[in-house]
Design an enzyme around this catalytic site. Sequence first.
Site, PDB file in Angstrom:
ATOM      1  CG  HIS A 183      19.476 -35.566 -10.120  1.00 36.71           C
ATOM      2  ND1 HIS A 183      19.931 -36.845  -9.881  1.00 36.71           N
ATOM      3  CD2 HIS A 183      20.589 -34.799 -10.283  1.00 36.71           C
ATOM      4  CE1 HIS A 183      21.257 -36.845  -9.883  1.00 36.71           C
ATOM      5  NE2 HIS A 183      21.681 -35.612 -10.131  1.00 36.71           N
ATOM      6  CG  ASN A 199       2.123   0.903   3.934  1.00 33.28           C
ATOM      7  OD1 ASN A 199       1.859  -0.268   3.702  1.00 33.28           O
ATOM      8  ND2 ASN A 199       3.346   1.403   3.837  1.00 33.28           N
ATOM      9  N   GLY A 200       0.186  -0.976   6.252  1.00 33.56           N
ATOM     10  CA  GLY A 200       0.695  -1.860   7.306  1.00 33.56           C
ATOM     11  C   GLY A 200      -0.389  -2.831   7.715  1.00 33.56           C
ATOM     12  CB  CYS A 245      -0.933   0.085   1.195  1.00 30.12           C
ATOM     13  SG  CYS A 245      -2.029  -1.297   1.370  1.00 30.12           S
ATOM     14  CD  GLU A 284       8.963 -10.660 -10.502  1.00 30.71           C
ATOM     15  OE1 GLU A 284       8.596  -9.960  -9.564  1.00 30.71           O
ATOM     16  OE2 GLU A 284      10.062 -10.497 -11.076  1.00 30.71           O
ATOM     17  CE  LYS A 343      12.564  -9.840 -12.720  1.00 30.53           C
ATOM     18  NZ  LYS A 343      13.350  -9.752 -11.527  1.00 30.53           N
ATOM     19  CE  LYS A 376      10.710  -2.093  -7.463  1.00 30.61           C
ATOM     20  NZ  LYS A 376      11.335  -3.098  -8.327  1.00 30.61           N
ATOM     21  CD  GLU A 389      16.207 -11.960 -11.168  1.00 29.89           C
ATOM     22  OE1 GLU A 389      15.702 -12.537 -10.207  1.00 29.89           O
ATOM     23  OE2 GLU A 389      15.828 -10.845 -11.583  1.00 29.89           O
ATOM     24  CD1 TRP A 409      -0.547  -6.016  -3.723  1.00 31.17           C
ATOM     25  CD2 TRP A 409      -0.468  -6.763  -1.620  1.00 31.17           C
ATOM     26  NE1 TRP A 409      -0.161  -7.333  -3.758  1.00 31.17           N
ATOM     27  CE2 TRP A 409      -0.110  -7.813  -2.485  1.00 31.17           C
ATOM     28  CE3 TRP A 409      -0.495  -7.008  -0.246  1.00 31.17           C
ATOM     29  CZ2 TRP A 409       0.229  -9.083  -2.018  1.00 31.17           C
ATOM     30  CZ3 TRP A 409      -0.158  -8.272   0.217  1.00 31.17           C
ATOM     31  CH2 TRP A 409       0.205  -9.296  -0.668  1.00 31.17           C
ATOM     32  NE  ARG A 454       4.510   1.944  -0.465  1.00 28.62           N
ATOM     33  CZ  ARG A 454       5.640   1.673   0.178  1.00 28.62           C
ATOM     34  NH1 ARG A 454       6.790   1.981  -0.381  1.00 28.62           N
ATOM     35  NH2 ARG A 454       5.623   1.112   1.349  1.00 28.62           N
TER      36      ARG A 454
HETATM   37  O1  M6R Z   1      12.898  -4.567  -2.039  1.00 29.79           O
HETATM   38  P1  M6R Z   1      13.535  -5.912  -1.978  1.00 29.79           P
HETATM   39  O2  M6R Z   1      14.752  -6.050  -2.791  1.00 29.79           O
HETATM   40  O3  M6R Z   1      13.756  -6.368  -0.548  1.00 29.79           O
HETATM   41  O4  M6R Z   1      12.428  -6.888  -2.576  1.00 29.79           O
HETATM   42  C1  M6R Z   1      12.591  -8.266  -2.568  1.00 29.79           C
HETATM   43  C2  M6R Z   1      11.586  -8.935  -3.476  1.00 29.79           C
HETATM   44  O5  M6R Z   1      10.282  -8.668  -3.049  1.00 29.79           O
HETATM   45  C3  M6R Z   1      11.740  -8.488  -4.927  1.00 29.79           C
HETATM   46  O6  M6R Z   1      13.022  -8.711  -5.408  1.00 29.79           O
HETATM   47  C4  M6R Z   1      10.731  -9.231  -5.812  1.00 29.79           C
HETATM   48  O7  M6R Z   1      11.040 -10.591  -5.890  1.00 29.79           O
HETATM   49  C5  M6R Z   1      10.703  -8.581  -7.192  1.00 29.79           C
HETATM   50  N1  M6R Z   1       9.355  -8.488  -7.650  1.00 29.79           N
HETATM   51  C6  M6R Z   1      11.492  -9.337  -8.187  1.00 29.79           C
HETATM   52  O8  M6R Z   1      11.412  -8.818  -9.471  1.00 29.79           O
END
Ligand code: M6R
Length: 608
Positions: free
Chosen positions: A504, A100-101, A2, A488, A485, A603, A481, A74, A27
């Site tokens: 395996h 937010n929280g 949020c 996501e 990507k 984010k 990674e 969110w 956010r």
């Molecule tokens: O802000 P941070 O680097 O701590 O965030 C960690 C993850 O939430 C962040 O890397 C998330 O996996 C991204 N969406 C990846 O693209």
Amino acid sequence: MCGIVSYVGEKQARPILVGGLKQLEYRGYDSAGIAVQNGPKISCQRSVGKIIELEKKISSLDMDGTMGIAHTRWATHGEASEHNAHPHTDQEQRVFIVHNGIIENYAFLKKKLQKEGCRFYSETDTEVLAHLVGIQFDGDLAEAVRKTMSQVEGTFGIAVIHRDVPGEIVVARRGSPLVIGLSDEGHFAASDVSAMVRYTNQVIHLQDNELATLRKDDFLISTARAEPIQRSIETVEWHAEDAELNGFPHFMLKEIYEQPETVMNAMRGRLELGEGVPKLGGITPVWEELKKCRHLVIVACGTSYYAGSVGRYVFEKLTDIDVEVEVASEFRYRKLNFPPNTFIIALSQSGETADTLAAIREAKRKGARLLGIVNVVGSSISRETEAGIYNHAGPEIGVASTKIFTSQLTILILLALLLGRHQNLSLTEGAETIRALQKLPEQIRKILSQANHIEAIAEKYHTCRNWLFLGRKFNYPIAMEGALKLKEVSYIHAEGYAAGEMKHGPIALITPEMPTVAILPKDDMYEKMISNIQEIKSRRGPVIAITTEGNKEIGEVADEVIEIPPTLDFLNPILAVVPCQLLAYYCANLLNRDIDKPRNLAKSVTVE
Ligand code: M6R
């Protein structure tokens, strides 16, 4: 998650708040709301969906007023609906609050308030805050917020207004970020400076259990016990344009293209070629102990965790330090032994990730020393660690992290090199590493110049529903990674595997419809990777190879080839990840996905 933003000043609040929400949309983006105050009148509107929906809804409404609060959500408690969207209000509709929280004891408080006659209109935890402030208000809004803070458990960044106190906004925080912005035209408070940077670069980071009362011409920061606090004003380094698309169709693509610059920024002023040693001013406070460190634990989540996983291989190559990497959310369940001088490195773009914060707090309890590698200046992790290194990469707006990953890798390599040079690494090795680091920005540019080629590969394979990413050693985390990507942003199912693990189990999945991205620069893992590719080809699986330029024989085994320039083996991940990012981006674009705001994600993940 949020985002909240508030403003009180001499300008009309609505455009400032809506503009601020747009910057905070990363956010959370399932619903949004705004309340604008004009004397005792407060106009409040909420809508489901992105900020644009709210903007449309309020465009023809009369919402005059020079102060207000706004929220992008969110969902945690209750679905994304209009009645769950913020601002929330009390029984009398006199208090309006954005939050937010998470209020952990909200169920208990809600029952208590219901017994006292409060009626609830939403399923949110936030609504208890509105009722508590409303009940406890006797003319002093800050005092009502203070009393409320003493009753709630959990995390919050809040902004509160009251019909009976025109011209005043009270903001407070515990565990969720809150920044105050100061300008001649009024005062702001938001979850992040991006919401106000268009108007001011003068900010104050509120700390846990602090409140601030904001008025047009003054502000007062105080503790939960009403003691006034003096806090120094910081100047934000970046500008409004940094948070704009500047001609790119998406922030993700813009940020991928910023990497030559952001990798450079991670090194700027930090390289000393003559000595073969980096200079990292941020760790000076702990340097004497860090030099003696023999045990290092990297904690992080998501993409930052994969950067940490590359970091482990690099530390093991350049230093004699034992390194562990832990997914932050699992850290607390481990029974870790911390020998004296154990350092924890928290890696985080946002510096607000709840799991990473919880992990460092646990590590601190157990006596470990804390370092942070963080992009957002003044964020919670940067304040809760003893020392650290900033990425200086500017805001990362795309939910999928790209430029911060390569920046984190660069910084981890600098730190490993620094420690290695105080151990067994020679001047020659140090200087060779620095020379190779200096070439990276230009080499990334060269990879970016293959964007059309990578887009054509995406065109060919984007309809495949399952992908595999394989790598070994330094590039095993890049496989993970790359898969993350793709998942996501394109919603294609992808798995990242250590190439040696394929036989395996995952090999059972290989068919002509399942592409494999094989990351095999010409290093000591190359021959083994070739064997893995052969195994895939024998099962008619298409292979997209990311390999070192000039590799002629790869065309015989791979269907598609993407070249990266030659570098030191432990620097390859910084280059090899770039084609993976572009592949994910182009697949998502061809599938018409909401690239910068993928479904269900946010984010800054501030819930555990
Ligand atoms: O802000 P941070 O680097 O701590 O965030 C960690 C993850 O939430 C962040 O890397 C998330 O996996 C991204 N969406 C990846 O693209």
